[in-house]
Every structure is written in C-alpha cells, then in structure tokens.
Design an enzyme around this catalytic site. Structure first.
Site, PDB file in Angstrom:
ATOM      1  N   CYS A   1      -1.781  -1.669   2.234  1.00  0.00           N
ATOM      2  CA  CYS A   1      -1.575  -0.551   3.143  1.00  0.00           C
ATOM      3  C   CYS A   1      -0.113  -0.532   3.593  1.00  0.00           C
ATOM      4  O   CYS A   1       0.420  -1.599   3.898  1.00  0.00           O
ATOM      5  CB  CYS A   1      -2.509  -0.739   4.337  1.00  0.00           C
ATOM      6  SG  CYS A   1      -2.327   0.491   5.626  1.00  0.00           S
ATOM      7  N   PRO A   2       0.531   0.592   3.620  1.00  0.00           N
ATOM      8  CA  PRO A   2       0.035   1.950   3.395  1.00  0.00           C
ATOM      9  C   PRO A   2       0.311   2.482   1.988  1.00  0.00           C
ATOM     10  O   PRO A   2       0.205   3.671   1.748  1.00  0.00           O
ATOM     11  CB  PRO A   2       0.824   2.763   4.424  1.00  0.00           C
ATOM     12  CG  PRO A   2       2.191   2.124   4.395  1.00  0.00           C
ATOM     13  CD  PRO A   2       1.897   0.629   4.199  1.00  0.00           C
TER      14      PRO A   2
END
Length: 75
Positions: free
Chosen positions: A14-15
């Site tokens: 992430c992200p």
C-alpha cells in the site's frame, strides 16, 4: 465482452496497487475493464474505497489463495 487490461501488483505494498490502478484507469475510456492482482492485504479495503471515491465500479473482488483479484469498470 470487453477486453480486460491486466495489472500485476503482486508484491507491492500500500498504496502502490491503488496508484497503479488509478494510473491505468486515467488512460482508458469510460466502461473499460481492468483486472488488478495484488497480494497486499490492505488492498481489500483500499480498492473498494478508491472505486467508490472516484466513481468506478468494482465488478468483482476475489481472494485466490492470498492473491486478491479485482475487476474494475472505469466510471
């Protein structure tokens, strides 16, 4: 049936899976389909949230033995 563009985001944290999805969708016409494969568990929350926030349709979300597979239709 429409052709589906594939994004391999396995191994990315992430992200990055959502950022890759956003970048690919930006270059496509409305209604285009994208399949995203990710191994980051946070994508299970991030991808649906991104779709709702940006007006895309989450067609399906499945977990294939730890690989999250999403199909998104550009809104």
């Amino acid at each position: 049936m429409s052709e589906i563009m594939d994004i391999d985001a396995r191994g990315l944290l992430c992200p990055l899976p959502v950022l890759r999805l956003r970048k690919v969708l930006a270059g496509l016409s409305p209604g285009a389909l994208v399949r995203l494969e990710a191994t980051d568990g946070a994508s299970w929350i991030d991808v649906p949230h991104f779709c709702a926030q940006d007006g895309h349709v989450l067609v399906s979300a499945e977990d294939w033995e730890g690989v999250k597979v999403y199909v998104v239709r550009k809104g």
